[in-house]
Design an enzyme around this catalytic site. Structure first.
Site, short mmCIF file in Angstrom:
data_model
loop_
_atom_site.label_atom_id
_atom_site.label_comp_id
_atom_site.label_asym_id
_atom_site.label_seq_id
_atom_site.Cartn_x
_atom_site.Cartn_y
_atom_site.Cartn_z
N CYS A 2 0.82 -1.22 0.00
CA CYS A 2 0.00 0.00 0.00
C CYS A 2 0.85 1.27 0.00
CB CYS A 2 -0.89 0.03 1.23
SG CYS A 2 -2.02 -1.34 1.30
N ARG A 27 5.80 -0.33 -5.98
CA ARG A 27 5.75 -1.07 -4.72
C ARG A 27 4.79 -2.26 -4.78
NH1 ARG A 27 7.08 2.40 -0.33
NH2 ARG A 27 5.60 1.28 0.95
N TRP A 74 -2.77 -2.83 -1.63
CA TRP A 74 -2.30 -4.21 -1.83
C TRP A 74 -3.10 -5.04 -0.83
CZ3 TRP A 74 0.38 -7.97 1.06
CH2 TRP A 74 1.02 -8.96 0.33
N ASN A 101 -2.14 2.64 5.47
CA ASN A 101 -1.18 1.57 5.21
C ASN A 101 -0.98 0.83 6.52
OD1 ASN A 101 -0.77 2.72 2.74
ND2 ASN A 101 1.38 3.25 3.06
N GLY A 102 -0.80 -0.48 6.47
CA GLY A 102 -0.55 -1.24 7.70
C GLY A 102 -1.72 -2.16 8.00
N GLU A 483 18.67 -18.11 -3.93
CA GLU A 483 18.33 -16.81 -4.53
C GLU A 483 17.95 -16.97 -6.00
OE1 GLU A 483 17.56 -13.99 -3.60
OE2 GLU A 483 17.96 -12.64 -5.28
N LYS A 487 14.40 -15.80 -7.49
CA LYS A 487 14.28 -14.82 -8.59
C LYS A 487 13.38 -15.37 -9.68
CE LYS A 487 15.36 -12.09 -7.34
NZ LYS A 487 15.79 -11.28 -6.21
N GLU A 490 9.55 -15.71 -8.50
CA GLU A 490 8.79 -14.49 -8.23
C GLU A 490 8.43 -13.72 -9.50
OE1 GLU A 490 10.73 -11.45 -5.85
OE2 GLU A 490 12.68 -12.05 -6.62
N HIS A 506 18.77 -36.66 -0.15
CA HIS A 506 17.92 -36.81 1.04
C HIS A 506 16.46 -36.48 0.73
CE1 HIS A 506 21.48 -37.57 3.36
NE2 HIS A 506 22.03 -36.49 2.83
N LYS A 605 7.12 -4.19 -3.30
CA LYS A 605 8.53 -3.85 -3.17
C LYS A 605 8.93 -3.69 -1.72
CE LYS A 605 12.61 -2.89 -4.67
NZ LYS A 605 13.39 -4.11 -5.03
#
Ligand code: F6R
Length: 610
Positions: A2, A27, A74, A101-102, A483, A487, A490, A506, A605
């Protein structure tokens, strides 16, 4: 996630708000809206989807107004609908609009109390309670401000909120707790935002609102009240900002631009921290954080920053011989930390606003741990609340997927570890100086890898229809594999898993068949031979191997389906080198699949909610 923007002044209100929202869009969001006040009358427009849907709708109207607030949402509570989008308009007669926001954690009990009193809720959000609470308290209080103060006293959770109302039509009132708000100062105009990026094109003079403060923003004045309602002096910060960072500069996407910026970013970091073959963190007060006597580091971070932390552990334990633990912030936050004394918490965050990382920092400080942070965004909450900060100097990162900042974090962690190794006498002068000499060559290595981008594009053309990928690596490059997988998943929405190559047998080896591409991160490091054995385990099960190897390695060539070379360099540089091919592989696969790489679905973001 948001975002909030607000404006009071003589400019065209809808364009200031819409441009502000556009600049927040990186964001991540799923709906957007604005509310304005014109001649004491409040109006509100909201749309789901992209901001251009909202601006197309608004363009047809002639919106007048002296002040307004806008929001990108969001979704957390309630699906993506126009009704759930902000601003929320409430009020008994005269209207009140809020953006938030929050997360309001006790919203359910507030909502049920208000419903019993006859308040009708339209949305499924937690945020709407704020507007109704203000309306409720206005009935007994003598002013909007007093009603807002009463409302704040009931809220639990994290919030940054901006309010406009027909009840007091010449001001924007804002307040925050645990979620950022910035006030931009202009001449006979003022701004508010949750992200400096949305107002920086108008003003570089900003005030960071502190937790529990209330700001009353009028056209030519700003008044900030502390928790007890007294006006306080505030510091005006002049922000340096390179406007080019907000432009794509000829690249198709911010992500690609940011991948290509990496050699430049690395040069910048080296120029900040290395001079005369010596590493200096002059801005950190070692005695304040007890750096010289630290016996244990506890790293806490989320996502890509957590991966940097995992590699940081390898660096610190190897070069400074200091015990280092690494935790995901959302886990660290709820486990019982044991202090041994002489511990130092390291928080790693690009944005400096990640809710879990920030909460851990506060939790750690409340237990008397000192916190040294690795942060990119200056003046962010984590920057301001840490006992010391090492900046990652990667400039503004707009692509939601972290690329250049990951590399910056790795370099900063590496420099930090050898700085400690040298000051503690673990590294000899020669070892230390040789390491600095080789790290100075990093930009040139990265440039060489980027020249190979076409090769990586060709590989991605071959594999983009695969529905899953496995990434494996060992040692420093085990976190590199994590990573690489992050990448890819996402931005392309392909399922990808990263594993320590030694763990294959394993469990995950069961996944391997002739359709599974396995990205093997295999530069020549001290675990190279072990890695080769693991690659053979993949080949024996007919897995397709995409091997990231050291230039000149003819051995892996014999059994790779595809190979991407990185320059020959010491072990400790390899996580930085291999990150670029994996970023490019993810990027080109996502482009082939027509994905929105800069704003992948569901992602934000800056993750400012828990
Ligand atoms: C992935 C990514 C995220 C962030 C994570 C933490 O590409 O960017 O996983 O790394 O949300 O964010 P910061 O570093 O801002 O605390």
């Amino acid at each position: 996630m948001c975002g909030i923007v607000g404006y009071i002044g003589d400019r065209d209100i809808s364009s200031v708000l819409i441009v502000g929202l556009e600049r927040l869009s990186y964001r991540g969001y799923d709906s957007a809206g604005i509310a304005t006040l014109s001649e004491s009358e409040l109006s509100c427009w909201k749309k789901t989807g992209k901001i251009h849907e909202l601006s197309r709708f608004i363009d047809k109207l002639s919106i007048k107004g002296q002040l307004g607030i806008g929001h990108t949402r969001w979704a957390t509570h309630g699906p993506t609908t126009e009704i759930n989008a902000h601003p929320h308009v409430c009020g008994n007669g005269k209207k009140i609009a809020i953006v938030h926001n929050g997360i309001i954690e006790n919203y359910a009990s507030i909502k049920s109390d208000l419903q019993k009193k006859g308040y009708i809720f339209r949305s499924q959000t937690d945020s709407e309670v704020i507007g109704h609470l203000i309306a409720y308290y206005y009935k007994t209080e003598d002013s909007l401000l007093s009603a807002i103060k009463q409302c704040i006293s009931k809220l639990q959770g994290t919030y940054s909120v901006a309010v406009i109302s027909e009840l007091d039509p010449n001001k924007i009132i804002c307040f925050r707790k645990g979620s950022p708000l910035i006030i931009g100062l202009g001449s006979n105009e003022n701004f508010v935002s949750s992200d400096i990026n949305s107002i920086i094109n108008h003003t570089k003079d900003v005030v960071y609102l502190e937790d529990s403060q209330i700001a009353i923003i009028e056209k030519s004045t700003v008044d900030i009240l502390n928790e007890s309602g007294k006006s306080v002096d505030f510091k005006v910060n002049h922000v340096e900002w390179d406007p080019n960072t907000s432009e794509k500069s000829g690249y198709d996407h911010f992500m690609l631009k940011e991948i290509y910026e990496q050699p430049h970013v690395i040069r910048k970091i080296l120029s900040k921290y290395v001079s005369n073959n010596t590493i200096q963190f002059n801005h950190i007060d070692n005695s304040k954080i007890g750096l010289d006597s630290v016996r244990r580091f506890i790293i806490q971070a989320c996502g890509t920053s957590w991966h940097s932390g995992l590699i940081g552990k390898y660096y610190i334990e190897k070069y400074a011989r200091i015990l280092t633990e690494v935790d995901i912030s959302s886990e660290f936050r709820y486990r019982q930390m044991i202090s041994h004394g002489n511990d130092l918490v390291l928080a790693i965050s690009q944005s400096g606003e990640t809710a879990d990382t920030l909460a851990c920092l506060r939790e750690a400080k409340s237990k008397f741990f000192k916190v040294l942070s690795f942060v990119n965004v200056k003046n962010s909450s984590i920057d301001r609340e840490s006992d010391g900060v090492i900046y990652s100097y990667s400039g503004q990162e707009i692509g939601v997927a972290s690329t250049k900042n990951y590399l910056s974090q790795l370099l900063c962690m590496f420099l930090f570890s050898i700085y400690l190794g040298q000051t503690r006498g673990i590294l000899s002068d020669k070892e230390y100086s040789d390491m600095i000499t080789s790290v100075n060559r990093l930009p040139e290595y990265l440039e060489k890898i980027l020249q190979n981008a076409d090769k990586i594009k060709t590989i991605s053309d071959k594999y983009y229809l695969s529905r899953e990928f496995l990434f494996i690596g060992r040692g420093y490059n085990y976190p590199s594999a994590l990573e690489g997988a992050l990448k890819l998943k996402e931005i392309s929405y392909i399922h990808a898993t990263g594993y320590a190559a030694g763990e294959l047998k394993h469990g995950p080896i069961a996944l391997i068949d002739s359709k599974l591409p396995v990205v093997c991160v295999c530069p020549q490091t001290e675990t190279y031979d072990k890695m080769i054995s693991n690659i053979h385990e993949v080949i024996s099960r007919k897995g397709k191997t995409i091997i990231i190897a050291t230039e000149g390695d003819t051995r892996v060539k014999e059994f790779s389906d595809d190979i991407i070379y990185v320059p020959k360099a010491p072990d400790y540089l390899t996580p930085m080198l291999v990150s670029i091919p994996m970023q490019l592989l993810a990027y080109y696969i996502a482009i082939n699949l027509d994905c929105d790489v800069d704003q992948p679905r569901n992602l934000a973001k800056s993750v400012t909610v828990e």
